[in-house]
Every structure is written in structure tokens, then in C-alpha cells.
Design a protein around this motif. Sequence first.
Motif, PDB file in Angstrom:
ATOM      1  N   LEU A  34       0.812  -1.219   0.000  1.00 20.12           N
ATOM      2  CA  LEU A  34       0.000   0.000   0.000  1.00 20.12           C
ATOM      3  C   LEU A  34       0.846   1.270   0.000  1.00 20.12           C
ATOM      4  CD1 LEU A  34      -2.630  -1.320   2.526  1.00 20.12           C
ATOM      5  CD2 LEU A  34      -3.191  -0.471   0.246  1.00 20.12           C
ATOM      6  N   GLN A  35       2.180   1.073  -0.139  1.00 22.32           N
ATOM      7  CA  GLN A  35       3.058   2.250  -0.141  1.00 22.32           C
ATOM      8  C   GLN A  35       3.439   2.650  -1.567  1.00 22.32           C
ATOM      9  OE1 GLN A  35       6.212   1.105   2.484  1.00 22.32           O
ATOM     10  NE2 GLN A  35       5.017   1.571   4.318  1.00 22.32           N
ATOM     11  N   GLY A  36       3.833   3.905  -1.729  1.00 21.98           N
ATOM     12  CA  GLY A  36       4.306   4.385  -3.030  1.00 21.98           C
ATOM     13  C   GLY A  36       3.175   4.839  -3.930  1.00 21.98           C
ATOM     14  N   GLU A  37       3.570   5.060  -5.203  1.00 25.69           N
ATOM     15  CA  GLU A  37       2.576   5.544  -6.161  1.00 25.69           C
ATOM     16  C   GLU A  37       2.141   4.401  -7.069  1.00 25.69           C
ATOM     17  OE1 GLU A  37       4.508   8.877  -7.980  1.00 25.69           O
ATOM     18  OE2 GLU A  37       4.722   9.818  -6.014  1.00 25.69           O
ATOM     19  N   ASN A  38       1.193   4.676  -7.925  1.00 23.20           N
ATOM     20  CA  ASN A  38       0.640   3.677  -8.852  1.00 23.20           C
ATOM     21  C   ASN A  38       0.270   2.370  -8.159  1.00 23.20           C
ATOM     22  OD1 ASN A  38       1.097   5.450 -10.972  1.00 23.20           O
ATOM     23  ND2 ASN A  38       3.232   4.758 -11.158  1.00 23.20           N
ATOM     24  N   LEU A  39      -0.512   2.508  -7.087  1.00 25.04           N
ATOM     25  CA  LEU A  39      -0.933   1.326  -6.341  1.00 25.04           C
ATOM     26  C   LEU A  39      -1.895   0.474  -7.171  1.00 25.04           C
ATOM     27  CD1 LEU A  39      -1.755   2.746  -2.790  1.00 25.04           C
ATOM     28  CD2 LEU A  39       0.338   1.664  -3.590  1.00 25.04           C
ATOM     29  N   PRO A  40      -1.823  -0.851  -6.989  1.00 26.88           N
ATOM     30  CA  PRO A  40      -2.844  -1.681  -7.633  1.00 26.88           C
ATOM     31  C   PRO A  40      -4.211  -1.360  -7.011  1.00 26.88           C
ATOM     32  CG  PRO A  40      -1.328  -3.013  -6.285  1.00 26.88           C
ATOM     33  CD  PRO A  40      -0.876  -1.598  -6.177  1.00 26.88           C
ATOM     34  N   PRO A  41      -5.293  -1.688  -7.706  1.00 24.78           N
ATOM     35  CA  PRO A  41      -6.616  -1.414  -7.121  1.00 24.78           C
ATOM     36  C   PRO A  41      -6.782  -2.130  -5.774  1.00 24.78           C
ATOM     37  CG  PRO A  41      -6.808  -2.230  -9.384  1.00 24.78           C
ATOM     38  CD  PRO A  41      -5.366  -2.329  -9.011  1.00 24.78           C
ATOM     39  N   ILE A  42      -7.497  -1.491  -4.836  1.00 24.14           N
ATOM     40  CA  ILE A  42      -7.732  -2.092  -3.515  1.00 24.14           C
ATOM     41  C   ILE A  42      -8.399  -3.462  -3.668  1.00 24.14           C
ATOM     42  CG2 ILE A  42      -9.140  -1.878  -1.396  1.00 24.14           C
ATOM     43  CD1 ILE A  42      -6.608  -0.220  -1.234  1.00 24.14           C
ATOM     44  N   ALA A  43      -9.270  -3.597  -4.659  1.00 24.17           N
ATOM     45  CA  ALA A  43      -9.946  -4.892  -4.868  1.00 24.17           C
ATOM     46  C   ALA A  43      -8.920  -5.998  -5.107  1.00 24.17           C
ATOM     47  CB  ALA A  43     -10.892  -4.792  -6.056  1.00 24.17           C
ATOM     48  N   ASP A  44      -7.861  -5.690  -5.858  1.00 33.55           N
ATOM     49  CA  ASP A  44      -6.825  -6.701  -6.135  1.00 33.55           C
ATOM     50  C   ASP A  44      -6.021  -7.016  -4.875  1.00 33.55           C
ATOM     51  OD1 ASP A  44      -7.628  -6.803  -8.703  1.00 33.55           O
ATOM     52  OD2 ASP A  44      -5.854  -5.849  -9.584  1.00 33.55           O
ATOM     53  N   ILE A  45      -5.708  -5.984  -4.090  1.00 32.75           N
ATOM     54  CA  ILE A  45      -4.945  -6.210  -2.847  1.00 32.75           C
ATOM     55  C   ILE A  45      -5.794  -7.048  -1.888  1.00 32.75           C
ATOM     56  CG2 ILE A  45      -3.730  -5.119  -0.900  1.00 32.75           C
ATOM     57  CD1 ILE A  45      -3.263  -2.676  -2.620  1.00 32.75           C
ATOM     58  N   ALA A  46      -7.080  -6.687  -1.753  1.00 35.78           N
ATOM     59  CA  ALA A  46      -7.976  -7.422  -0.849  1.00 35.78           C
ATOM     60  C   ALA A  46      -8.116  -8.875  -1.299  1.00 35.78           C
ATOM     61  CB  ALA A  46      -9.347  -6.740  -0.792  1.00 35.78           C
ATOM     62  N   ALA A  47      -8.318  -9.084  -2.593  1.00 38.78           N
ATOM     63  CA  ALA A  47      -8.508 -10.454  -3.103  1.00 38.78           C
ATOM     64  C   ALA A  47      -7.231 -11.276  -2.931  1.00 38.78           C
ATOM     65  CB  ALA A  47      -8.918 -10.408  -4.570  1.00 38.78           C
ATOM     66  N   SER A  48      -6.078 -10.654  -3.175  1.00 36.87           N
ATOM     67  CA  SER A  48      -4.809 -11.381  -3.051  1.00 36.87           C
ATOM     68  C   SER A  48      -4.510 -11.712  -1.589  1.00 36.87           C
ATOM     69  CB  SER A  48      -3.658 -10.555  -3.633  1.00 36.87           C
ATOM     70  OG  SER A  48      -3.920 -10.237  -4.976  1.00 36.87           O
ATOM     71  N   PHE A  49      -4.824 -10.775  -0.689  1.00 36.04           N
ATOM     72  CA  PHE A  49      -4.634 -11.016   0.746  1.00 36.04           C
ATOM     73  C   PHE A  49      -5.540 -12.163   1.200  1.00 36.04           C
ATOM     74  CE2 PHE A  49      -6.928 -10.267   4.735  1.00 36.04           C
ATOM     75  CZ  PHE A  49      -5.912 -10.528   5.647  1.00 36.04           C
ATOM     76  N   GLN A  50      -6.807 -12.077   0.838  1.00 40.36           N
ATOM     77  CA  GLN A  50      -7.780 -13.111   1.235  1.00 40.36           C
ATOM     78  C   GLN A  50      -7.340 -14.480   0.722  1.00 40.36           C
ATOM     79  OE1 GLN A  50     -12.375 -12.680   1.333  1.00 40.36           O
ATOM     80  NE2 GLN A  50     -11.925 -13.376  -0.735  1.00 40.36           N
ATOM     81  N   GLU A  51      -6.840 -14.505  -0.506  1.00 40.32           N
ATOM     82  CA  GLU A  51      -6.410 -15.767  -1.108  1.00 40.32           C
ATOM     83  C   GLU A  51      -5.245 -16.383  -0.332  1.00 40.32           C
ATOM     84  OE1 GLU A  51      -8.442 -16.626  -3.295  1.00 40.32           O
ATOM     85  OE2 GLU A  51      -7.566 -18.407  -4.185  1.00 40.32           O
ATOM     86  N   ALA A  52      -4.326 -15.526   0.112  1.00 37.87           N
ATOM     87  CA  ALA A  52      -3.163 -16.018   0.867  1.00 37.87           C
ATOM     88  C   ALA A  52      -3.610 -16.637   2.188  1.00 37.87           C
ATOM     89  CB  ALA A  52      -2.179 -14.871   1.109  1.00 37.87           C
ATOM     90  N   VAL A  53      -4.545 -15.982   2.889  1.00 39.28           N
ATOM     91  CA  VAL A  53      -5.033 -16.504   4.172  1.00 39.28           C
ATOM     92  C   VAL A  53      -5.749 -17.832   3.949  1.00 39.28           C
ATOM     93  CG1 VAL A  53      -6.584 -16.086   6.139  1.00 39.28           C
ATOM     94  CG2 VAL A  53      -5.291 -14.182   5.163  1.00 39.28           C
ATOM     95  N   VAL A  54      -6.647 -17.845   2.971  1.00 37.49           N
ATOM     96  CA  VAL A  54      -7.462 -19.034   2.692  1.00 37.49           C
ATOM     97  C   VAL A  54      -6.582 -20.212   2.255  1.00 37.49           C
ATOM     98  CG1 VAL A  54      -9.141 -19.921   1.004  1.00 37.49           C
ATOM     99  CG2 VAL A  54      -9.578 -17.762   2.195  1.00 37.49           C
ATOM    100  N   ASP A  55      -5.572 -19.922   1.448  1.00 37.88           N
ATOM    101  CA  ASP A  55      -4.673 -20.958   0.946  1.00 37.88           C
ATOM    102  C   ASP A  55      -3.980 -21.684   2.109  1.00 37.88           C
ATOM    103  OD1 ASP A  55      -3.309 -22.409  -0.969  1.00 37.88           O
ATOM    104  OD2 ASP A  55      -1.659 -20.968  -1.097  1.00 37.88           O
ATOM    105  N   VAL A  56      -3.399 -20.908   3.020  1.00 41.36           N
ATOM    106  CA  VAL A  56      -2.681 -21.501   4.158  1.00 41.36           C
ATOM    107  C   VAL A  56      -3.646 -22.248   5.090  1.00 41.36           C
ATOM    108  CG1 VAL A  56      -1.344 -20.971   6.231  1.00 41.36           C
ATOM    109  CG2 VAL A  56      -0.824 -19.796   4.111  1.00 41.36           C
ATOM    110  N   LEU A  57      -4.771 -21.620   5.420  1.00 44.27           N
ATOM    111  CA  LEU A  57      -5.726 -22.264   6.339  1.00 44.27           C
ATOM    112  C   LEU A  57      -6.209 -23.594   5.777  1.00 44.27           C
ATOM    113  CD1 LEU A  57      -8.004 -19.263   7.470  1.00 44.27           C
ATOM    114  CD2 LEU A  57      -6.224 -20.386   8.806  1.00 44.27           C
ATOM    115  N   SER A  58      -6.544 -23.611   4.487  1.00 41.25           N
ATOM    116  CA  SER A  58      -7.116 -24.844   3.920  1.00 41.25           C
ATOM    117  C   SER A  58      -6.048 -25.924   3.771  1.00 41.25           C
ATOM    118  CB  SER A  58      -7.823 -24.560   2.598  1.00 41.25           C
ATOM    119  OG  SER A  58      -6.959 -23.888   1.718  1.00 41.25           O
ATOM    120  N   LYS A  59      -4.866 -25.555   3.281  1.00 45.49           N
ATOM    121  CA  LYS A  59      -3.817 -26.575   3.090  1.00 45.49           C
ATOM    122  C   LYS A  59      -3.436 -27.221   4.415  1.00 45.49           C
ATOM    123  CE  LYS A  59      -1.499 -25.401  -1.184  1.00 45.49           C
ATOM    124  NZ  LYS A  59      -0.775 -24.248  -1.712  1.00 45.49           N
ATOM    125  N   LYS A  60      -3.252 -26.398   5.439  1.00 47.82           N
ATOM    126  CA  LYS A  60      -2.772 -26.946   6.713  1.00 47.82           C
ATOM    127  C   LYS A  60      -3.853 -27.780   7.411  1.00 47.82           C
ATOM    128  CE  LYS A  60       0.589 -25.559   8.850  1.00 47.82           C
ATOM    129  NZ  LYS A  60       1.847 -25.123   9.423  1.00 47.82           N
TER     130      LYS A  60
END
Length: 337
Positions: free
Chosen positions: A226-252
Motif C-alpha cells: 500500500l506504499q508508493g505511487e501507482n498502487l494496484p486497485p484495492i480490490a486486487d490487494i484485498a482479493a490477493s490477501f484473502q487468497e493467501a489466508v485461505v490458501d494456508v488455512l485450507s492446506k494446513k
Amino acid sequence: MIVFGIETSCDETSAAVVVDGRTLLSNIVASQMEEHARYGGVVPELASRRHVEQLIPVFRQALAEANCAWTDIDAIAVTNRPGLLGALLVGTSAAKALGMALKKPVIPVHHIEAHLYANWLTPPDNERAIADYPAVALVVSGGHTDLFHLRGHGDYVLLGRTRDDAAGEAFDKCARLMGLGYPGGPAVQKAAEGGNPKAITFPRATLPGTHEFSFSGLKTSVRYALQGENLPPIADIAASFQEAVVDVLSKKTIAAANELGVERVLLAGGVSANTRLREVMQQRCDKAGLALFYPAVALCTDNAAMIACAGYWYLQNGRTATLDFETRASEPLAGVQ
Ligand code: KG4
Ligand code: ZN
């Protein structure tokens, strides 16, 4: 058996009437969320005061909706641990007073165990099966990320937990970083709807050889994204964050089920309301030949129906109910074996 459940461990004042630990006659939840939202999180003193104000009207509503009188109630179940101490005390004091006045047993219930028991309640759509033992259970809430081996009623082994932030806490903190408000879980899920979950590959702490979790590195990565300029859309950051959490929780979780040779996986706690978590868990459980159980969305977050359900099973399994129980801010549900 008709159990009256009471829940006041955090920011929901809730009362419910449940028959035989299964059928909901009522489940009233008065949320204080909007009030705490302007502070960005739960203010304990405010929570206790609101519980005092809300409790009696919520009790009355729960009885009225269930079409019951106090004389129809066979037992009272109340959350007495873990949670915000002042908030818990409002519920346990009321439960003890009711128990004395009605001459009915009062059952002190562990909040995390009650989240697990939400899987034993008949869902409103009546379509999903009720859970059973043995199973591996993932409890993901605002304060906990715990993986358990459930061997039977009251017979649990802790396989692992988070080393730092709980999954719900990660949702809440990252939502705040993204300017999405409180509570973070539902806000991130909504923001992620139009986003690309592959836009950013956030780190996944797999902690090989353990059943533990860690989300603090992920939180730091979201901060950097979330730092700097030309940030990716918040929707992409939110979706990528959610995916990382879900990936680890489900695999483990699935790895633990395979390792123990159990055929059932249970989800519980506020984060188990997450649509993407349910979806990915379902896909991966289907692939691994595991049966997946999760509560109806309304029964994932804090509610008194799950407390009543737990109380019913405590009584069925001969756990005694006395009025001199303590109220405690913390207590693990089970130890590591
Ligand atoms: O179980 P719960 O209601 O309360 C505790 O015992 O902590 O869980 C609350 C947590 C919060 O961190 C909230 O952001 C998260 O559950 N949560 C969600 C969702 N709904 C609630 N997280 C992700 N996706 C959701 N849909
Ligand atoms: Zn909870």
C-alpha cells in the motif's frame, strides 16, 4: 430439553432458546459493532455497559420469539471463558441470578468449544448434515486460529495455533490498512469480490513440520503493497490477501486431517463465514475425499444458540453444573498432547 443460552464475551449481546442441542426456537443477537466501529475496534468498558443495557430486552425477545415462558426452560448455558472479563461478568451474573430464581442448572461454557458446537445446530436451510466425531477442526475467529483433533464430546487435542495474529485479527488489521473499516472480515470479502486474487503473490507462512500458523508477515507485506505511487486497485490487494489466508488455512487443515486419518473437517468461528474460505475448503476436501462441515453464516460469528448447544452436550455427557463457577478472561480449550 430446552436450554436458554447467553453470550456476552465480546461485542454481541445474545440470547437463544434451543431444543435438544439442535433446533433453534430463537437466536437474538444485538450487535454493538456500529458503536465500536468509530474507534476501529472493541472498547471493553463500552462493551460491558452496552451488555447491561441490552441484556433484559434481548432475554425477553428470545423468549417471546421462541414462544416460551421461563417455566419452560430446563437449563441455562452461559459463556464464562475466554473473553473480555467485564463483558463476560454481565452474562454470568445474569445467568446465576436466573438459575437461582428459576431453580435450574446453570452451565458455564467455553466460548471456543461453543463455536465448534455451532456445527451441531440444524442450519436454518436444513440442508446440511450435522457434524460428528472424530474430526479435525479449524477455529478461526478474532482472537483464535486453532487447529484441533476432536475425538469425541469434550475430548480434544490442540494440534497447533497461530504464533502471532489470529486469522480474524489479520483481516481486521489489513482492512484498516486498506481503509476498509471495521469489522474487517466482511469488508475485505466485499472489497475482494471484483478483484484478481492472483494480482499480488503475498507470502504464505506454511511453517513445515508444524500445525502452527503465522499471519504477521502477511500483514507487513500488505502494508508495503500500500506504499508508493501507482498502487494496484484495492480490490486486487484485498482479493490477493484473502487468497493467501485461505490458501494456508485450507492446506494446513487438510494436511492435519490426512495425517491423523480422520474423514471429517469442521470450520468454526467468525472467519468461517468467509465465502472464499468455504469455497476453497470445499474444493480441496472434495479432492481429498474428506467431508466438510461449517455452520450457517449467522451461526459462525458470536451467538447464543451455539452456547445453548454446548450446554446441552455438557449435560448429556455428565459435566456437572454448579453456581459457584468462575468467570475467566483466558483459558485454553485443550492442551497439546
Ligand atoms: O467468532 P467471532 O464473531 O468473534 C470472536 O470470538 O472473535 O469472530 C470475529 C472475527 C472478526 O475478526 C471478523 O473480521 C471475522 O471474524 N469475520 C470474517 C468474516 N465475518 C467475520 N472474516 C472473514 N470473512 C468474513 N466474511
Ligand atoms: Zn467468538
